[in-house]
Design a protein around this motif. Structure first.
Motif, PDB file in Angstrom:
ATOM      1  N   ASP A 104      64.249  77.182  40.905  1.00 42.45           N
ATOM      2  CA  ASP A 104      64.786  76.154  40.012  1.00 42.45           C
ATOM      3  C   ASP A 104      64.735  76.606  38.560  1.00 42.45           C
ATOM      4  O   ASP A 104      65.682  76.368  37.798  1.00 42.45           O
ATOM      5  N   ARG A 105      63.646  77.218  38.178  1.00 47.18           N
ATOM      6  CA  ARG A 105      63.514  77.688  36.786  1.00 47.18           C
ATOM      7  C   ARG A 105      64.517  78.787  36.466  1.00 47.18           C
ATOM      8  O   ARG A 105      65.094  78.808  35.371  1.00 47.18           O
ATOM      9  N   ILE A 139      67.465  79.421  38.051  1.00 46.53           N
ATOM     10  CA  ILE A 139      68.847  78.958  38.160  1.00 46.53           C
ATOM     11  C   ILE A 139      69.133  77.835  37.175  1.00 46.53           C
ATOM     12  O   ILE A 139      70.256  77.697  36.695  1.00 46.53           O
ATOM     13  N   GLY A 140      68.127  77.031  36.864  1.00 46.57           N
ATOM     14  CA  GLY A 140      68.299  75.928  35.923  1.00 46.57           C
ATOM     15  C   GLY A 140      68.625  74.609  36.585  1.00 46.57           C
ATOM     16  O   GLY A 140      69.165  73.709  35.941  1.00 46.57           O
ATOM     17  N   THR A 141      68.309  74.466  37.864  1.00 44.77           N
ATOM     18  CA  THR A 141      68.564  73.210  38.568  1.00 44.77           C
ATOM     19  C   THR A 141      67.365  72.278  38.416  1.00 44.77           C
ATOM     20  O   THR A 141      66.235  72.721  38.244  1.00 44.77           O
ATOM     21  N   PRO A 142      67.610  70.969  38.491  1.00 51.24           N
ATOM     22  CA  PRO A 142      66.517  70.000  38.306  1.00 51.24           C
ATOM     23  C   PRO A 142      65.748  69.724  39.597  1.00 51.24           C
ATOM     24  O   PRO A 142      65.986  68.721  40.268  1.00 51.24           O
ATOM     25  N   HIS A 143      64.849  70.573  39.980  1.00 51.72           N
ATOM     26  CA  HIS A 143      63.921  70.408  41.107  1.00 51.72           C
ATOM     27  C   HIS A 143      64.603  70.274  42.467  1.00 51.72           C
ATOM     28  O   HIS A 143      64.078  69.604  43.346  1.00 51.72           O
ATOM     29  N   VAL A 144      65.736  70.909  42.631  1.00 52.41           N
ATOM     30  CA  VAL A 144      66.416  70.885  43.924  1.00 52.41           C
ATOM     31  C   VAL A 144      65.703  71.799  44.902  1.00 52.41           C
ATOM     32  O   VAL A 144      65.359  71.405  46.020  1.00 52.41           O
ATOM     33  N   PHE A 145      65.480  73.040  44.502  1.00 51.50           N
ATOM     34  CA  PHE A 145      64.863  74.019  45.390  1.00 51.50           C
ATOM     35  C   PHE A 145      63.367  73.790  45.570  1.00 51.50           C
ATOM     36  O   PHE A 145      62.786  74.254  46.548  1.00 51.50           O
ATOM     37  N   TYR A 171      60.195  76.223  43.108  1.00 49.37           N
ATOM     38  CA  TYR A 171      60.064  75.917  41.681  1.00 49.37           C
ATOM     39  C   TYR A 171      60.546  77.093  40.826  1.00 49.37           C
ATOM     40  O   TYR A 171      61.264  76.908  39.836  1.00 49.37           O
TER      41      TYR A 171
END
Length: 77
Positions: free
Chosen positions: A38-39, A41-47, A35
């Protein structure tokens, strides 16, 4: 009374809770790391999902190492 006997219905309760908390702890810890990634990097819940899967796999491996390996005598401990 000296303590719980092997045939006591409650004797495995501690082991069950230890296994459950190990699995949940691994999933929550690595899910939180995912989480945070994701925060950052700015990805939508990938990691986050990857972290949960890695945490579950790591938890299963730790439970296997602690409780699953037998000494070749047919028992799990």
């Amino acid at each position: 009374m000296t303590g719980p006997q092997r045939n006591d219905a409650w004797s495995g309760m501690g082991v069950g809770w230890a296994i459950t908390s190990t699995l949940l702890g691994g999933m929550l810890a690595w899910g939180a790391v995912g989480y945070l990634a994701d925060r950052l990097i700015g990805t939508p819940h990938v990691f986050t999902g990857v972290g949960f899967v890695l945490g579950a796999a790591g938890g299963i491996y730790v439970v296997y190492l602690k409780y699953g390996r037998g000494d070749g005598d047919g028992e799990g401990t």
